[in-house]
Design a protein around this motif. Structure first.
Motif, PDB file in Angstrom:
ATOM      1  N   VAL A  65     -13.075  19.580 -29.854  1.00 37.25           N
ATOM      2  CA  VAL A  65     -12.641  18.209 -30.146  1.00 37.25           C
ATOM      3  C   VAL A  65     -11.217  17.992 -29.643  1.00 37.25           C
ATOM      4  O   VAL A  65     -10.929  16.987 -28.984  1.00 37.25           O
ATOM      5  CB  VAL A  65     -12.716  17.886 -31.659  1.00 37.25           C
ATOM      6  CG1 VAL A  65     -12.099  16.530 -31.959  1.00 37.25           C
ATOM      7  CG2 VAL A  65     -14.153  17.911 -32.153  1.00 37.25           C
ATOM      8  N   ALA A  66     -10.329  18.925 -29.939  1.00 35.60           N
ATOM      9  CA  ALA A  66      -8.929  18.789 -29.513  1.00 35.60           C
ATOM     10  C   ALA A  66      -8.823  18.735 -27.992  1.00 35.60           C
ATOM     11  O   ALA A  66      -8.086  17.915 -27.440  1.00 35.60           O
ATOM     12  CB  ALA A  66      -8.099  19.949 -30.064  1.00 35.60           C
ATOM     13  N   ALA A  67      -9.574  19.587 -27.321  1.00 37.28           N
ATOM     14  CA  ALA A  67      -9.501  19.654 -25.852  1.00 37.28           C
ATOM     15  C   ALA A  67     -10.104  18.432 -25.186  1.00 37.28           C
ATOM     16  O   ALA A  67      -9.459  17.777 -24.358  1.00 37.28           O
ATOM     17  CB  ALA A  67     -10.211  20.918 -25.365  1.00 37.28           C
ATOM     18  N   TYR A  68     -11.331  18.113 -25.542  1.00 33.57           N
ATOM     19  CA  TYR A  68     -12.021  17.028 -24.838  1.00 33.57           C
ATOM     20  C   TYR A  68     -11.501  15.644 -25.231  1.00 33.57           C
ATOM     21  O   TYR A  68     -11.503  14.733 -24.408  1.00 33.57           O
ATOM     22  CB  TYR A  68     -13.530  17.137 -25.039  1.00 33.57           C
ATOM     23  CG  TYR A  68     -14.120  18.318 -24.313  1.00 33.57           C
ATOM     24  CD1 TYR A  68     -14.128  18.373 -22.919  1.00 33.57           C
ATOM     25  CD2 TYR A  68     -14.645  19.400 -25.011  1.00 33.57           C
ATOM     26  CE1 TYR A  68     -14.641  19.469 -22.245  1.00 33.57           C
ATOM     27  CE2 TYR A  68     -15.169  20.499 -24.354  1.00 33.57           C
ATOM     28  CZ  TYR A  68     -15.164  20.527 -22.965  1.00 33.57           C
ATOM     29  OH  TYR A  68     -15.681  21.607 -22.298  1.00 33.57           O
ATOM     30  N   SER A  69     -11.026  15.486 -26.456  1.00 30.91           N
ATOM     31  CA  SER A  69     -10.477  14.174 -26.827  1.00 30.91           C
ATOM     32  C   SER A  69      -9.115  13.938 -26.183  1.00 30.91           C
ATOM     33  O   SER A  69      -8.692  12.793 -26.026  1.00 30.91           O
ATOM     34  CB  SER A  69     -10.392  14.014 -28.347  1.00 30.91           C
ATOM     35  OG  SER A  69      -9.460  14.915 -28.901  1.00 30.91           O
ATOM     36  N   SER A  70      -8.441  14.984 -25.761  1.00 38.52           N
ATOM     37  CA  SER A  70      -7.144  14.842 -25.083  1.00 38.52           C
ATOM     38  C   SER A  70      -7.286  14.465 -23.612  1.00 38.52           C
ATOM     39  O   SER A  70      -6.294  14.138 -22.951  1.00 38.52           O
ATOM     40  CB  SER A  70      -6.359  16.154 -25.189  1.00 38.52           C
ATOM     41  OG  SER A  70      -6.091  16.472 -26.525  1.00 38.52           O
ATOM     42  N   THR A  71      -8.486  14.504 -23.104  1.00 34.99           N
ATOM     43  CA  THR A  71      -8.737  14.282 -21.682  1.00 34.99           C
ATOM     44  C   THR A  71      -8.147  12.977 -21.165  1.00 34.99           C
ATOM     45  O   THR A  71      -7.490  12.954 -20.118  1.00 34.99           O
ATOM     46  CB  THR A  71     -10.255  14.335 -21.384  1.00 34.99           C
ATOM     47  OG1 THR A  71     -10.741  15.622 -21.788  1.00 34.99           O
ATOM     48  CG2 THR A  71     -10.543  14.122 -19.919  1.00 34.99           C
ATOM     49  N   ALA A  72      -8.366  11.887 -21.875  1.00 40.80           N
ATOM     50  CA  ALA A  72      -7.861  10.585 -21.401  1.00 40.80           C
ATOM     51  C   ALA A  72      -6.336  10.589 -21.296  1.00 40.80           C
ATOM     52  O   ALA A  72      -5.775  10.060 -20.334  1.00 40.80           O
ATOM     53  CB  ALA A  72      -8.335   9.463 -22.315  1.00 40.80           C
ATOM     54  N   ALA A  73      -5.669  11.181 -22.272  1.00 38.81           N
ATOM     55  CA  ALA A  73      -4.202  11.231 -22.238  1.00 38.81           C
ATOM     56  C   ALA A  73      -3.720  12.063 -21.057  1.00 38.81           C
ATOM     57  O   ALA A  73      -2.752  11.697 -20.379  1.00 38.81           O
ATOM     58  CB  ALA A  73      -3.663  11.797 -23.543  1.00 38.81           C
ATOM     59  N   TRP A  74      -4.389  13.184 -20.804  1.00 34.90           N
ATOM     60  CA  TRP A  74      -3.994  14.029 -19.676  1.00 34.90           C
ATOM     61  C   TRP A  74      -4.215  13.322 -18.346  1.00 34.90           C
ATOM     62  O   TRP A  74      -3.353  13.352 -17.478  1.00 34.90           O
ATOM     63  CB  TRP A  74      -4.756  15.350 -19.696  1.00 34.90           C
ATOM     64  CG  TRP A  74      -4.358  16.260 -20.825  1.00 34.90           C
ATOM     65  CD1 TRP A  74      -3.140  16.344 -21.440  1.00 34.90           C
ATOM     66  CD2 TRP A  74      -5.185  17.211 -21.475  1.00 34.90           C
ATOM     67  NE1 TRP A  74      -3.165  17.292 -22.428  1.00 34.90           N
ATOM     68  CE2 TRP A  74      -4.408  17.841 -22.472  1.00 34.90           C
ATOM     69  CE3 TRP A  74      -6.514  17.605 -21.315  1.00 34.90           C
ATOM     70  CZ2 TRP A  74      -4.916  18.852 -23.299  1.00 34.90           C
ATOM     71  CZ3 TRP A  74      -7.015  18.603 -22.140  1.00 34.90           C
ATOM     72  CH2 TRP A  74      -6.217  19.219 -23.118  1.00 34.90           C
ATOM     73  N   ILE A  75      -5.359  12.685 -18.197  1.00 35.87           N
ATOM     74  CA  ILE A  75      -5.656  11.978 -16.944  1.00 35.87           C
ATOM     75  C   ILE A  75      -4.678  10.819 -16.745  1.00 35.87           C
ATOM     76  O   ILE A  75      -4.193  10.584 -15.633  1.00 35.87           O
ATOM     77  CB  ILE A  75      -7.112  11.465 -16.925  1.00 35.87           C
ATOM     78  CG1 ILE A  75      -8.103  12.634 -16.982  1.00 35.87           C
ATOM     79  CG2 ILE A  75      -7.381  10.574 -15.721  1.00 35.87           C
ATOM     80  CD1 ILE A  75      -8.102  13.536 -15.781  1.00 35.87           C
ATOM     81  N   ALA A  76      -4.357  10.105 -17.820  1.00 35.89           N
ATOM     82  CA  ALA A  76      -3.416   8.985 -17.719  1.00 35.89           C
ATOM     83  C   ALA A  76      -2.014   9.453 -17.340  1.00 35.89           C
ATOM     84  O   ALA A  76      -1.202   8.666 -16.847  1.00 35.89           O
ATOM     85  CB  ALA A  76      -3.374   8.202 -19.029  1.00 35.89           C
TER      86      ALA A  76
END
Length: 194
Positions: free
Chosen positions: A112-123
């Motif tokens: 959950v922590a890894a995949y939910s952070s995806t949008a923030a990392w990509i942005a």
């Protein structure tokens, strides 16, 4: 290795992607090496390039560029601390799960922590060019990813998802502030030799 299908799935159709993520066996090492490490590098690398190569124009002061050595040191410290932050967030998600009718499972919490952070990392890519860095706000989509992922992976009660998400975000903000302070302290100490 980052799966483009997983990337598209989590960003475009998270409600369909979360069950696939929940069922997928993995390890902490595999999740870090195949997802977290490469994606978490985007914001610090992009902002390093943006601020050290392009810089920003400040009214009445002219152009400001971060010196290469300072920018690189800052990027490295922010990157390492962001990797730690993902694991701290996973611990938090795991420990809070029973409070919100969920099941404690550290690996699911890390997912959950890894995949939910995806949008923030990509942005974080918008940091490449400082005048449009404000578009990094699109990374707030990670909140929605967290909200949709918690009931699936942590098996929390759907009616408690808003509260569960809110608590994680508030504590996550505190963690981010502490990490920012540590990062600033480390960089200041290195710069002034304290």
């Amino acid at each position: 290795m980052i799966s483009i299908n997983r990337l598209k799935g989590i960003l475009m159709d998270p409600k369909r992607e979360w069950p696939a993520i929940a069922a997928e066996p993995t390890t902490t090492t595999a999740l870090y090496s195949g997802w977290i490490v490469p994606l978490a590098a985007i914001p610090p690398v992009a902002s390093f390039i943006g601020m050290s190569v392009f810089g920003i124009s400040l009214p009445f002061m002219g152009r400001y560029q971060v010196p290469i050595a300072s920018g690189l040191a800052g990027a490295i410290v922010r990157y390492v601390l962001s990797l730690v932050c993902v694991y701290l967030l996973a611990i938090l998600i795991d420990k809070l799960a029973p409070t919100f009718g969920g099941t404690s499972d550290r690996m699911q919490a890390l997912k959950v922590a890894a995949y939910s952070s995806t949008a923030a990392w990509i942005a974080g890519i918008f940091g490449l060019f400082p005048p449009i860095a404000i578009l990094g706000i699109l990374g707030l989509y990670s909140i929605y990813l967290l909200y949709t992922g918690l009931p699936v992976l942590m098996k929390s009660a759907p009616e408690k998802s808003v509260a569960y998400t809110a608590v994680i975000i508030v504590v996550g903000i505190v963690i981010a502030v502490v990490i920012g302070a540590v990062s600033s302290l480390v960089l200041r100490t290195g710069r002034y030799g304290l």
